[in-house]
Every structure is written in structure tokens, then in C-alpha cells.
Design an enzyme around this catalytic site. Structure first.
Site, PDB file in Angstrom:
ATOM      1  N   GLU A   1     -11.890   2.759   5.687  1.00 21.42           N
ATOM      2  CA  GLU A   1     -10.581   3.607   6.167  1.00 21.42           C
ATOM      3  C   GLU A   1     -11.647   4.660   6.243  1.00 21.42           C
ATOM      4  OE1 GLU A   1      -7.537   6.576   5.235  1.00 21.42           O
ATOM      5  OE2 GLU A   1      -8.046   5.987   4.137  1.00 21.42           O
TER       6      GLU A   1
ATOM      7  N   HIS B   1       0.435  -1.649   0.096  1.00 14.94           N
ATOM      8  CA  HIS B   1       0.011   0.441  -0.156  1.00 14.94           C
ATOM      9  C   HIS B   1       0.808   0.969  -0.104  1.00 14.94           C
ATOM     10  CE1 HIS B   1      -4.261   2.084   1.240  1.00 14.94           C
ATOM     11  NE2 HIS B   1      -2.919   2.777   0.912  1.00 14.94           N
TER      12      HIS B   1
ATOM     13  N   HIS C   1       1.794   4.731  -2.430  1.00 22.62           N
ATOM     14  CA  HIS C   1       1.764   5.457  -3.488  1.00 22.62           C
ATOM     15  C   HIS C   1       1.590   6.219  -4.275  1.00 22.62           C
ATOM     16  CE1 HIS C   1      -3.251   4.772  -3.188  1.00 22.62           C
ATOM     17  NE2 HIS C   1      -2.908   4.906  -1.704  1.00 22.62           N
TER      18      HIS C   1
ATOM     19  N   ASP D   1       1.675   4.236   2.605  1.00 24.33           N
ATOM     20  CA  ASP D   1       0.483   5.112   2.222  1.00 24.33           C
ATOM     21  C   ASP D   1       1.240   6.160   1.120  1.00 24.33           C
ATOM     22  OD1 ASP D   1      -2.038   5.295   1.229  1.00 24.33           O
ATOM     23  OD2 ASP D   1      -2.320   5.687   3.760  1.00 24.33           O
ATOM     24  N   ASP D   2       1.197   7.407   2.118  1.00 25.51           N
ATOM     25  CA  ASP D   2       1.892   8.796   1.083  1.00 25.51           C
ATOM     26  C   ASP D   2       3.383   8.981   1.950  1.00 25.51           C
ATOM     27  OD1 ASP D   2      -0.459   8.049  -1.096  1.00 25.51           O
ATOM     28  OD2 ASP D   2      -1.320   8.868   0.460  1.00 25.51           O
TER      29      ASP D   2
ATOM     30  N   HIS E   1      -8.766   0.112  -2.146  1.00 21.27           N
ATOM     31  CA  HIS E   1      -9.221   1.120  -0.900  1.00 21.27           C
ATOM     32  C   HIS E   1     -11.448   0.765  -0.143  1.00 21.27           C
ATOM     33  CE1 HIS E   1      -5.634   2.451  -2.107  1.00 21.27           C
ATOM     34  NE2 HIS E   1      -5.915   3.776  -1.151  1.00 21.27           N
TER      35      HIS E   1
END
EC number: 3.5.4.2
Length: 356
Positions: A214, A23, A25, A292-293, A211
Site C-alpha cells: 500500500e 480486511h 479492523h 478497512d477502517d 499488510h
């Protein structure tokens, strides 16, 4: 909020522990110290109210109010990515960091619509990222897969057009999987059922993820499984709300790709200790830990591992179980899985002897 110490020995173990990231990006790895040079290289004028230097931008990244506030900055950052070399530079910078953190395999998201909406051809995006993937495997021994995500705030018709434009890469396996990202609400999974059906028609072997769970509740996870036919759930922490869903995830060994530091930054939880990770372990629901980011959320994969340890204090055996779940949930050959699992056992045995 730390309950447990992550001493030198444990930090060394966590760094050496072979990891798989699922996961991540690629656009979310755009660090300010790359964003500004790319803007200058490509003659991109940033908004007048945008921070003017690396220090100011890093500070702003610590102050996101919610998911949408983060996404506003995320999409501004995407605007500096123009040429194939930009996408290569972005991904290669990530792979180098991931390798230092002990990552052996990365399955990375990219958002073509963030670029095609700016008239950047999808070939430019994919070829730049794929060159970095090839270099990472050749020079770092780090294998990877590209996952094309659709932006759920755009109409599904736009998603269908994006899939059509990526047809060649989907057919030849350059794009391994289809995903669905951006703000979950008010864009439930069923809006994209036609997109997921279409991509399977192009390549029946393509993997599917989304996704869910969340922002959205457990029902978003159930709908993703039932209608989109995904075999993996990105985030999925709200699955804990539904006992029947938890049983289903355990029975099917459907992996959740949990992002601890991201969940705090976007105020899903106030602290990593609130995540139901022990409940997932007790219920035999597999999950991996991911960043994630990371350029926006202040931590790559090792930072997430260390923070989780300070909240949960897991044993070497539990950490190896989490790592193995990540390997077994990866979209790689059994031979590669065996290779990484054997490396996990070696690291376990080495550090167990050091602790005794």
C-alpha cells in the site's frame, strides 16, 4: 469522477450479492456515536484538542492528510475501550452493519498491542470480540474469524511478547490468523520474521497474512511471501509494479484484500478509478473488496462495492467472479464455501432474469 451509473437494479444486486470481508479492523469501526458514550462510561478524558462532539469528529475524519494523521486519531479512539463489554459492543455494532450490507463471512483484524500497552489484559479483548462473533453467527448467520495483528511500529520483541500472551487462543484456534498492520514505512516485513516463525511453532495450522504494497512497493509483497510465508496479502495494490510478482500471485491464487475507499482517503490514489482492478482481473490475480477502517473512511463494504461499480461498470458476471474469489480465498470449510457460492449463483440468476 463517476463514469457509470449504479441504478436501483444494480444497487439492489450489489446489496444482495453474498460478500466475504477480509480486511476490516474492528478498532476501525469505532464510530463517533459510540466513541463518546464509551469515553463517558469509562471515565476517559479525551485530549483537549480532540473534537468535542460527534458532528465535529465526523468532519475531522474527512480531512486526514496521510496514514499517520489517521493513525493518531485511531489510537486515541482505542483508549475508550476498557472492558470486555466495550469490545463486544464495538464488534457487535460492526456485525450488524455488515449483515445489512449482505456480508455472509467476515475475517476481522484486531490490534491487541493497542490495548495491552494500556494494561488491558489480552483475555478481555479476545473474549469480548469472540462473544460478538458467536452472537453474529447465532443470530445473523454471519460466520467470522479473528485475525490478531501486530503493530509494525513497535519492536518485534513486543510482538513476540504479544504472541506469548495470546498462546492459549492461538493454540485452541480462537485466533485463526496472524497479521501485520500500522504504517508500512519504515518497517519492512523482514523485521517480523521471528514473530511469524514463533506463531507457527505454537500452532502449525494458523493462517498468515500481512499488510504490504500500500505504502510500500511490490518488494514489500515479495518479502512478505518469501520471509513471512504469508498466503494472503492485505492491500497489495502496488503488486502491479512487478510483472513476475503478478504471475506468482496468479499462479498461487494468492488473494489481495483491496480497500478502495481507504486507498482514496489515505491518498494512495486520488480516485478509485486509478486502482488496477481490471488489470488484476485480466491477470487472474484474485482480490476481494473491503472497508478497512470504515468509521474513519466513510464507507462500509456495500459503499465500497457501489463506488467501484460507478468507476468500473462491471457486469453481473464479473461481480460474481469477484465475490467467488472472496469466498475461495476465505479461511473457512469447503462446505461453507459451497454454501456461499451457491447463494451467489442464486442472486446472479435472479437479477439476470430481472435485467432481461
Amino acid at each position: 469522477m463517476a463514469k457509470y451509473e449504479c441504478n436501483h437494479h444494480m444497487e439492489s444486486f450489489l446489496k444482495e450479492l453474498p460478500k466475504c470481508e477480509h480486511h476490516l479492523h474492528l478498532e476501525g469501526t469505532l464510530e463517533p456515536n459510540l466513541l463518546f458514550p464509551l469515553a463517558e462510561r469509562n471515565g476517559i478524558q479525551l485530549p483537549s484538542n480532540f473534537p468535542s462532539n460527534v458532528e465535529e469528529l465526523n468532519k475531522r475524519y474527512t480531512q486526514f492528510k496521510d496514514l499517520q494523521d489517521f493513525l493518531d486519531y485511531y489510537y486515541i479512539g482505542c483508549n475508550v475501550l476498557i472492558k470486555e463489554e466495550d469490545f463486544f459492543d464495538l464488534a457487535w455494532a460492526y456485525f450488524q452493519k455488515a449483515h445489512k450490507d449482505g456480508t455472509w463471512h467476515s475475517e476481522v483484524f484486531f490490534d491487541p498491542q493497542s490495548h495491552t500497552e494500556r494494561d488491558i489484559p489480552i483475555e478481555v479483548v479476545v473474549k469480548g470480540f469472540q462473544k460478538a462473533c458467536d452472537k453474529a453467527e447465532r443470530e445473523l448467520g454471519l460466520t467470522s474469524r479473528l485475525i490478531m495483528c501486530l503493530l509494525r511500529h513497535l519492536p518485534s520483541e513486543n510482538g513476540l511478547e504479544t504472541i506469548e500472551s495470546a498462546k492459549t487462543f492461538i493454540k485452541d484456534g480462537t485466533i485463526t490468523a496472524l497479521g501485520l498492520d500500522s504504517a508500512e514505512k519504515p518497517f519492512p516485513p523482514q523485521l517480523f520474521e521471528d514473530c511469524y516463525s514463533k506463531v507457527k511453532q505454537i500452532n502449525s495450522n494458523i493462517q498468515l497474512t500481512a499488510h504490504a504494497g500500500e505504502e510500500g512497493g511490490a518488494d514489500y509483497v515479495v518479502t512478505s511471501l518469501d520471509l513471512l510465508k504469508v498466503t494472503r496479502i492485505d492491500h497489495g495494490v502496488n503488486s502491479i509494479q512487478d510483472a513476475a510478482l503478478m504471475e506468482r500471485l496468479a499462479k498461487d491464487q494468492t488473494m489481495l484484500t483491496v480497500c478502495p475507499l481507504s486507498n482514496v482517503k489515505l491518498q494512495v490514489v486520488k480516485d478509485v478509478s486509478e486502482l488496477p482492478l481490471n488489470k488484476f482481473l485480466d491477470a487472474n490475480v484474485p482480490f476481494s473488496l473491503n472497508s478497512d477502517d470504515p468509521a474513519y473512511f466513510g464507507g462500509y463494504i456495500l459503499d465500497n462495492y457501489i463506488t467501484v461499480h460507478t468507476r468500473f461498470g462491471w457486469s453481473l458476471e464479473t461481480w460474481c467472479r469477484v465475490a467467488r474469489n472472496g469466498v475461495n480465498g476465505s479461511w473457512i470449510s469447503q462446505e461453507r464455501k459451497d454454501e456461499i457460492n451457491q447463494a451467489i449463483e442464486k442472486v446472479h440468476d435472479k437479477h439476470k432474469s430481472l435485467l432481461n
